[in-house]
Design a protein around this motif. Structure first.
Motif, PDB file in Angstrom:
ATOM      1  N   ALA A   1       0.827  -1.194   0.000  1.00 23.13           N
ATOM      2  CA  ALA A   1       0.000   0.000   0.000  1.00 23.13           C
ATOM      3  C   ALA A   1       0.867   1.253   0.000  1.00 23.13           C
ATOM      4  O   ALA A   1       0.566   2.229  -0.712  1.00 23.13           O
ATOM      5  N   ALA A   2       1.938   1.238   0.755  1.00 22.36           N
ATOM      6  CA  ALA A   2       2.833   2.398   0.788  1.00 22.36           C
ATOM      7  C   ALA A   2       3.499   2.608  -0.564  1.00 22.36           C
ATOM      8  O   ALA A   2       3.661   3.735  -1.018  1.00 22.36           O
ATOM      9  N   LEU A   3       3.876   1.534  -1.225  1.00 20.67           N
ATOM     10  CA  LEU A   3       4.516   1.637  -2.530  1.00 20.67           C
ATOM     11  C   LEU A   3       3.532   2.106  -3.606  1.00 20.67           C
ATOM     12  O   LEU A   3       3.933   2.735  -4.590  1.00 20.67           O
ATOM     13  N   ASN A   4       2.264   1.828  -3.409  1.00 19.73           N
ATOM     14  CA  ASN A   4       1.240   2.214  -4.388  1.00 19.73           C
ATOM     15  C   ASN A   4       0.648   3.596  -4.086  1.00 19.73           C
ATOM     16  O   ASN A   4      -0.408   3.929  -4.572  1.00 19.73           O
ATOM     17  N   GLY A   5       1.309   4.361  -3.273  1.00 18.58           N
ATOM     18  CA  GLY A   5       0.850   5.721  -3.004  1.00 18.58           C
ATOM     19  C   GLY A   5      -0.163   5.821  -1.891  1.00 18.58           C
ATOM     20  O   GLY A   5      -0.920   6.791  -1.827  1.00 18.58           O
ATOM     21  N   GLY A   6      -0.245   4.853  -1.005  1.00 23.00           N
ATOM     22  CA  GLY A   6      -1.132   4.960   0.131  1.00 23.00           C
ATOM     23  C   GLY A   6      -2.461   4.231  -0.023  1.00 23.00           C
ATOM     24  O   GLY A   6      -3.219   4.157   0.904  1.00 23.00           O
ATOM     25  N   ASP A   7      -2.750   3.713  -1.209  1.00 20.53           N
ATOM     26  CA  ASP A   7      -3.985   2.951  -1.388  1.00 20.53           C
ATOM     27  C   ASP A   7      -3.839   1.607  -0.706  1.00 20.53           C
ATOM     28  O   ASP A   7      -2.776   1.000  -0.720  1.00 20.53           O
ATOM     29  N   HIS A   8      -4.929   1.128  -0.112  1.00 15.83           N
ATOM     30  CA  HIS A   8      -4.894  -0.162   0.534  1.00 15.83           C
ATOM     31  C   HIS A   8      -4.844  -1.271  -0.515  1.00 15.83           C
ATOM     32  O   HIS A   8      -5.583  -1.250  -1.491  1.00 15.83           O
ATOM     33  N   ALA A   9      -3.993  -2.237  -0.269  1.00 14.75           N
ATOM     34  CA  ALA A   9      -3.901  -3.381  -1.188  1.00 14.75           C
ATOM     35  C   ALA A   9      -5.141  -4.248  -1.004  1.00 14.75           C
ATOM     36  O   ALA A   9      -5.624  -4.447   0.092  1.00 14.75           O
TER      37      ALA A   9
END
Length: 50
Positions: free
Chosen positions: A40-48
């Motif tokens: 999620a952090a790597l994707n800009g904060g979106d929850h996986a």
């Protein structure tokens, strides 16, 4: 002497962190939880999502 002071402060910090953790009564994170948060952090904060 300074070494003992630093060691004492470190010990007190560890005890305080353990007490805070115990008072919240949180369960430890599983590997899947950690992986999900990192993704999620790597994707800009979106929850996986699974």
């Amino acid at each position: 002497m300074i070494s003992y002071a630093i060691l004492g402060i470190t010990f007190l910090y560890a005890v305080i962190q353990i007490l805070i953790y115990a008072s919240r009564q949180r369960k430890p994170l599983t590997r899947d939880d950690i992986d999900e948060r990192l993704l999620a952090a790597l994707n800009g904060g979106d929850h996986a999502r699974k």
